[in-house]
Write an enzyme that holds these catalytic residues in place. Structure first.
Site, PDB file in Angstrom:
ATOM      1  CE  LYS A  78      -2.411  -1.510   3.645  1.00  0.00           C
ATOM      2  NZ  LYS A  78      -2.016  -2.913   3.909  1.00  0.00           N
ATOM      3  CB  THR A  79       3.684   2.297   2.066  1.00  0.00           C
ATOM      4  OG1 THR A  79       2.831   1.834   3.390  1.00  0.00           O
ATOM      5  CG2 THR A  79       4.522   3.548   2.461  1.00  0.00           C
ATOM      6  CG  ASP A 123       0.057   3.197   7.115  1.00  0.00           C
ATOM      7  OD1 ASP A 123      -0.912   2.542   6.677  1.00  0.00           O
ATOM      8  OD2 ASP A 123       1.059   2.705   7.316  1.00  0.00           O
ATOM      9  CB  THR A 172      -4.984  -3.682   7.999  1.00  0.00           C
ATOM     10  OG1 THR A 172      -4.910  -2.921   9.303  1.00  0.00           O
ATOM     11  CG2 THR A 172      -3.240  -3.488   7.614  1.00  0.00           C
ATOM     12  NE  ARG A 232       5.882  -4.414   5.325  1.00  0.00           N
ATOM     13  CZ  ARG A 232       4.858  -3.918   5.750  1.00  0.00           C
ATOM     14  NH1 ARG A 232       4.093  -4.581   6.681  1.00  0.00           N
ATOM     15  NH2 ARG A 232       4.537  -2.976   5.232  1.00  0.00           N
TER      16      ARG A 232
END
Ligand code: ADE
Length: 352
Positions: A78-79, A123, A172, A232
């Site tokens: 997302k980032t 975020d 999330t 990740r």
């Protein structure tokens, strides 16, 4: 464990609380491995296509793109997407998070300090205080900040016009956003999906090349199989395998990778000790379920949010648990993976 705790695989940006399993993350390396251009970004094809249209059309009109929301399990990019959008627009990404914006003044300072083409990235937007949310709506919709000055009968509202801006938000827990907030992401709400194993393997190859580490194809596959379909995690496992290989004075072979991952207690399905304990508790203490997430969390001494945001999406994806109206149920695959006999009445529960 704090509610910001994630999977022990998180990077610093997502506010990490390692869980004593699979060890602690290294904060800065993710920035090196993060794709800096669209053609380096593997996977999420549908989202990339949609964003391409949104950004290109906005650029042609010389206006900022409309506001965008990304949601889905942690670690899926997302980032990274937010960074790529800012880069594409030749602007900077101004990053903050829901819990960091405590007062209306914090939001006002962020919005009034944006330069043209900058993007505001919030975020964990689900943790934005409600009072701030109400100030954000008109800012997103009409480009004004309503600020209340004074208290009691003499209080008055001033309307501060804002330069045009784009907000990108990530969460999330999309279900925790209010309907009015969700509806203001007029550029689109995009759910990030788990990656295919092939895409994760491609990411591992790319990251290994950036790190300058020699890795066998079989080792790439071994890491990809256990990476929870999550970039990740793949990068995290690769870095740990690299450390292990370095001490062995060896390239990353399949055997080195398997040993490194074994030491981290990440099993052949990519399950961590917490994933396995969750299944064990569900099977042994709750008779296979159905059990509510709160009850399972209490039995594990974990945060319910950590279970539902981090652990359950992957267990659901693998078909190890199912969500029924009455709670979570362990599937025959979970019984088999942990070496338990499957009970006779399991099918009724799964239907049920
Ligand atoms: N590193 C992390 N996520 C990635 C992605 N989607 N593509 C390429 N490299 C990545």
């Amino acid at each position: 464990m704090s509610s910001s705790s994630q999977d022990g695989f998180d990077d610093a940006e997502n506010i990490v609380v390692p869980q004593g399993e699979a060890a602690a993350p290294s904060p800065s390396l993710d920035a090196t491995l993060r794709p800096a251009a669209w053609d380096e970004y593997i996977g999420q094809e549908s989202i990339k296509n949609n964003l391409h249209v949104l950004i290109t059309a906005a650029r042609e009109r010389n206006t900022p793109p409309e506001h965008v929301l990304f949601y889905g399990p942690p670690g899926l990019g997302k980032t990274t997407l937010a960074h790529l959008i800012a880069h594409e627009l030749d602007g900077n990404l101004r990053t903050t998070s829901g819990p960091a914006i405590e007062r209306v003044g914090d939001l006002a300072a962020l919005l009034t300090n944006l330069s043209p083409r900058d993007i505001l990235f919030i975020d964990e937007i689900h943790r934005l205080p409600r009072t701030i949310e109400e100030v954000l709506y008109p800012a997103m919709e009409s480009g004004v900040l309503n600020i209340i000055i004074g208290k009691g009968p003499s209080a008055r509202t001033i309307e501060l016009p804002l330069p045009p801006f784009t907000l990108i938000a990530a969460t999330t827990r999309v279900a925790d956003l209010s309907a009015p907030l969700r509806s203001r992401f007029s550029g689109g709400s995009f759910r990030l999906e788990f990656y295919s194993e092939d895409d994760i393997a491609a990411i591992v190859r790319r990251s290994a090349a950036i790190l300058g580490v020699e890795i066998e194809e079989e080792a790439v596959r071994e890491i990809a199989r256990r990476a929870r379909f999550t970039p990740r995690t793949a990068n995290y496992l690769l870095k740990r395998a690299r450390d292990f290989a370095q001490l062995k004075r060896s390239p990353i072979t399949k055997r080195v990778a398997a040993e490194a991952l074994g030491m981290l207690e990440v099993d052949e399905l990519g399950l961590t000790p917490t994933d396995r304990r969750l299944l064990e508790v569900l099977i042994e203490r709750f008779g296979g379920g159905p059990a509510g997430v709160g009850a399972v969390a209490a039995a594990l001494a974990e945060e319910p949010n950590t279970l539902s945001d981090v652990h359950e999406p992957y267990l659901l994806q693998l078909g190890l648990i199912e969500r029924t109206p009455r709670g979570r149920v362990a599937t025959p695959k979970a019984y088999a993976h942990l070496g338990f006999d499957t009970p006779d009445d399991l099918q009724d529960k799964l239907i049920g």
